[in-house]
Write an enzyme that holds these catalytic residues in place. Structure first.
Site, PDB file in Angstrom:
ATOM      1  CG  LEU A 199      -2.178  -0.863   1.119  1.00 11.87           C
ATOM      2  CD1 LEU A 199      -2.843  -0.976   2.487  1.00 11.87           C
ATOM      3  CD2 LEU A 199      -3.155  -0.300   0.101  1.00 11.87           C
TER       4      LEU A 199
ATOM      5  CG  ASP B   3       9.966   0.380   3.509  1.00  8.52           C
ATOM      6  OD1 ASP B   3       8.735   0.256   3.329  1.00  8.52           O
ATOM      7  OD2 ASP B   3      10.710  -0.548   3.853  1.00  8.52           O
TER       8      ASP B   3
ATOM      9  CG  ASP C 181      12.489   2.555  14.325  1.00 10.00           C
ATOM     10  OD1 ASP C 181      11.280   2.509  14.011  1.00 10.00           O
ATOM     11  OD2 ASP C 181      12.958   1.948  15.310  1.00 10.00           O
TER      12      ASP C 181
ATOM     13  CE1 TYR D 213      -2.365  -4.609  11.245  1.00 12.10           C
ATOM     14  CE2 TYR D 213      -4.557  -5.604  11.215  1.00 12.10           C
ATOM     15  CZ  TYR D 213      -3.592  -4.810  10.620  1.00 12.10           C
ATOM     16  OH  TYR D 213      -3.847  -4.205   9.413  1.00 12.10           O
TER      17      TYR D 213
ATOM     18  CE  LYS E 205      -3.062  -1.275  11.161  1.00 12.45           C
ATOM     19  NZ  LYS E 205      -2.304  -0.169  10.496  1.00 12.45           N
TER      20      LYS E 205
ATOM     21  CB  THR F 159      -0.147  -5.766   1.345  1.00  8.87           C
ATOM     22  OG1 THR F 159      -0.644  -6.226   2.614  1.00  8.87           O
ATOM     23  CG2 THR F 159      -1.013  -4.626   0.839  1.00  8.87           C
TER      24      THR F 159
END
Length: 314
Positions: free
Chosen positions: A19, A38, A86, A184, A188, A218
């Protein structure tokens, strides 16, 4: 390259693949100058790929995922620089903002996208796997927001009008829960709440803050939803990451100035607005309830409340 983001400077985290890469290419296509952030790590956040270990100044080799995306953008006539800091470290997030300022002289858009998975059922989830996922997803969103927000506040105090945008990345797991993804889902969900909070606090400085809950193919989703990720034969790939990016670019443009504190679900050609927690049915006795009297009260409240959406994988 001109478009609805012409002249704007966009920082995109986790933009080496998936993404984030699609977002970076779309922003460049729409005329933005892009900082491609990244670390080049593996799906679980542990292994650095291709032997690329970022230096202390955030630089890395030409074979890093970020550098490859930068090369794509430049080959198409756009402007971009790579960043390998980072974003879940205080100094790294601050340095990312500085990269944009040094390379392009300003910062207009922050797209928080970086993340990875450590999926386990709750009874098998280790403390380290919990901490690492919360760190990169939730803390990573906070730190970039913190440093970018401080920059925009300072610009406002100096009399410079901001027209800035933040686009965070939540998930359906954060909205409804997802079996085997407790760390996760919690991260989120925190990002969704942080989006509302940041929109309320940063609006005075000319900053809008929104979030997306995307569904796309992904590295993070291929193993989880393999049957749904199959590429179709009819020409339209509903799970392509590129389907999500036009909305992200629109949210990063000046056209979205009136939209803030919202969370959009996006998948294929479908875009929806997700509703967060809201006050539901209530009953007020005017005094303290007795515990033994609450059976009928709670049953009545639940009967009048909307039925929650099912947890993914339940």
């Amino acid at each position: 390259m001109t478009g609805i983001c012409d002249g704007r400077v966009a920082v995109i985290t986790g933009a080496g693949r998936g993404l984030g890469r699609a977002h970076a290419l779309e922003f460049a296509r729409q005329g933005a100058k892009v900082v491609v952030n990244d670390l080049g790590v593996g799906l679980d956040g542990r292994a650095v790929l291709a032997g690329v270990v970022p230096d202390e100044d955030g630089t890395a080799g030409q074979d890093s995922p970020a550098e490859q995306v930068v090369a794509e953008i430049r080959a198409a006539g756009g402007e971009a620089v790579a960043d390998h800091h980072d974003i879940a470290a205080w100094d790294g997030a601050a340095a990312l903002v500085q990269t944009a300022l040094e390379a392009f002289g300003k910062l207009d858009v922050l797209v928080n996208n970086a993340g990875f998975l450590r999926d386990r059922m709750l009874v098998n989830l280790s403390e380290q796997d919990w901490d690492d996922v919360i760190r990169v997803h939730l803390k990573g969103h906070f730190l970039t927001l913190r440093h970018a927000g401080a920059h925009w506040r300072d610009q406002y105090k100096m009399g410079n009008l901001n027209d800035a945008r933040v686009i965070n990345t939540s998930s359906g797991a954060g909205l409804l829960g997802s079996v085997g993804q407790g760390n996760y889902a919690a991260a989120k969900a925190g990002i969704a709440a942080l989006t509302i909070q940041a929109a309320a606090e940063l609006g005075r400085y000319g900053v809008t803050v929104n979030a997306i809950a995307p569904a796309a193919r992904t590295r993070m989703t291929e193993g989880t939803f393999s049957e749904l990720m199959a590429r179709p034969d009819d020409g339209f790939d509903a799970m392509a990451p590129e389907n999500v990016s036009p909305l992200v670019a629109w949210l990063g443009s000046d056209r979205s100035r009136a939209v803030s504190g919202r969370l959009f679900e996006v998948e294929g050609g479908r875009i929806g607005v997700a509703d967060g927690w809201q006050h539901g049915p209530t009953v007020d006795k005017g005094g303290r309830w007795a515990a033994q009297d609450l059976d009928a009260v709670v049953a009545d409240l639940i009967g009048r409340a909307p039925v929650p959406g099912p947890v993914y994988g339940a």
